[in-house]
Scaffold this motif. Structure first.
Motif, PDB file in Angstrom:
ATOM      1  N   ALA A  68       0.672  -1.310   0.039  1.00 33.62           N
ATOM      2  CA  ALA A  68       0.016   0.057   0.015  1.00 33.62           C
ATOM      3  C   ALA A  68       1.012   1.278   0.022  1.00 33.62           C
ATOM      4  N   GLY A  69       2.253   1.053   0.147  1.00 28.68           N
ATOM      5  CA  GLY A  69       3.213   2.242   0.220  1.00 28.68           C
ATOM      6  C   GLY A  69       3.851   2.584   1.126  1.00 28.68           C
ATOM      7  N   ASP A  70       3.592   1.593   2.305  1.00 27.13           N
ATOM      8  CA  ASP A  70       4.262   1.888   3.567  1.00 27.13           C
ATOM      9  C   ASP A  70       5.721   1.350   3.666  1.00 27.13           C
ATOM     10  N   GLU A  71       6.736   2.129   3.344  1.00 25.31           N
ATOM     11  CA  GLU A  71       8.040   1.712   3.297  1.00 25.31           C
ATOM     12  C   GLU A  71       8.728   1.074   4.676  1.00 25.31           C
ATOM     13  N   THR A  72       8.173   1.859   5.872  1.00 29.22           N
ATOM     14  CA  THR A  72       8.333   1.506   7.147  1.00 29.22           C
ATOM     15  C   THR A  72       8.210  -0.096   7.343  1.00 29.22           C
ATOM     16  N   ALA A  73       6.960  -0.805   6.612  1.00 27.61           N
ATOM     17  CA  ALA A  73       6.733  -1.889   6.870  1.00 27.61           C
ATOM     18  C   ALA A  73       8.033  -2.954   6.336  1.00 27.61           C
ATOM     19  N   PHE A  74       8.728  -2.378   5.087  1.00 30.67           N
ATOM     20  CA  PHE A  74       9.696  -3.256   4.724  1.00 30.67           C
ATOM     21  C   PHE A  74      10.927  -3.038   5.771  1.00 30.67           C
ATOM     22  N   VAL A  75      11.015  -1.972   6.182  1.00 29.27           N
ATOM     23  CA  VAL A  75      12.377  -1.738   7.298  1.00 29.27           C
ATOM     24  C   VAL A  75      12.084  -2.740   8.531  1.00 29.27           C
ATOM     25  N   GLU A  76      10.841  -2.846   8.897  1.00 30.93           N
ATOM     26  CA  GLU A  76      10.408  -3.893  10.070  1.00 30.93           C
ATOM     27  C   GLU A  76      10.737  -5.438   9.375  1.00 30.93           C
ATOM     28  N   ILE A  77      10.260  -5.667   8.058  1.00 30.58           N
ATOM     29  CA  ILE A  77      10.579  -7.196   7.551  1.00 30.58           C
ATOM     30  C   ILE A  77      11.915  -7.361   7.768  1.00 30.58           C
ATOM     31  N   VAL A  78      13.021  -6.258   7.230  1.00 31.71           N
ATOM     32  CA  VAL A  78      14.381  -6.653   7.394  1.00 31.71           C
ATOM     33  C   VAL A  78      14.937  -6.719   8.752  1.00 31.71           C
ATOM     34  N   SER A  79      14.298  -6.100   9.522  1.00 30.83           N
ATOM     35  CA  SER A  79      14.655  -6.310  11.147  1.00 30.83           C
ATOM     36  C   SER A  79      14.292  -7.296  11.579  1.00 30.83           C
ATOM     37  N   ARG A  80      13.490  -8.108  10.953  1.00 31.00           N
ATOM     38  CA  ARG A  80      12.849  -9.442  11.608  1.00 31.00           C
ATOM     39  C   ARG A  80      13.627 -10.594  11.231  1.00 31.00           C
TER      40      ARG A  80
END
Length: 258
Positions: A39-51
């Protein structure tokens, strides 16, 4: 007729049930992160990387046995995931999807290096052995002269140059041709218009005179022996060897005593 044996249904242990519930919650949370990212929320991908970055690093490291390569594979995994999350259908969990990407990249890298026989070598930053933090790079000999060698060589070369300047011009010239420029006796005889035997005798006389001058300017020269302050695996500079050969072939004097 043998009566059938009825076994009671196996009841999952509380620990197994707890793990299954945790996996479901993780999958739901990951699905929410994917939806937010698409949906365009880049912070979600940052959380995926950190997880998942640490887990993907372990997967790559287990196959490649090289941390630098494993970190590169982990980075490439999330680059590909960033490009492909829009096509992620959710048939498997996000963790399994990332795992397959990491595994495929690691296998490709492994076989790439295997065909080039990198598996038969070790990187310079690898440890020498277990319990030893030293690396192979630290064991590579350095050709750069140490400060003691540089100072001693420079001082002795300056003394030789000064003593050479005190020789008569003819002796200085013929000694330069032979010991510095390393010309043959025949070349020297042609250059100076003299016989080969004459050239040899003049060179010998020039060496003797230079040795006398060095003995006055450099008292330690009389008991000359190989440089003990040099590392045994390193040779003195070629120029110093040629200059010292002019007065005492095969010997290099000690550094001056202070």
């Amino acid at each position: 007729m043998v009566a059938p044996i009825f076994r009671p249904a196996r009841v999952p242990s509380p620990l197994v049930a707890e793990r299954a519930a945790l996996s479901r919650r993780e999958a739901l949370h990951d699905a929410g992160l994917v939806r937010r990212f698409n949906a365009g929320d880049e912070t979600a991908f940052v959380e995926i990387v950190s997880r998942y970055r640490a887990k993907m690093l372990v997967v790559a490291l287990g196959l490649l046995r090289n941390r630098a390569d494993a970190e590169e594979i982990a980075q490439d995994t999330f680059i590909r995931a960033h490009r492909g999350l829009a096509r992620f259908r959710g048939d498997a969990s996000l963790a399994a999807w990332l795992y397959r990407i990491t595994l495929n990249l690691s296998r490709n890298r492994y076989w790439y290096f295997f065909r080039r026989r990198r598996h038969a070598s070790l990187p310079l930053d690898a440890s020498v052995g277990e319990g030893n933090s030293a690396t192979f790079a630290e064991l590579v000999a350095c050709d750069a002269p140490g400060p003691v060698q540089e100072a001693t060589t420079g001082e002795f070369s300056a003394i030789v140059t000064e003593c050479m300047s005190r020789l008569p011009a003819g002796q200085r010239d013929i000694l330069t041709l032979r010991n510095v420029q390393q010309h043959s006796y025949s070349h020297i005889s042609l250059t100076m218009g003299i016989r080969v035997g004459t050239a040899k005798s003049r060179i010998a006389r020039a060496r003797t005179n230079l040795r006398v001058l060095l003995g006055k300017a450099y008292p330690e020269f009389d008991d000359a022996s190989p440089f003990t302050c040099f590392e045994p695996r390193r040779r003195p500079p070629a120029g110093l060897l040629r200059l010292s050969a002019a007065v005492s072939p095969g010997k290099i004097p000690h550094p001056p005593r202070r």
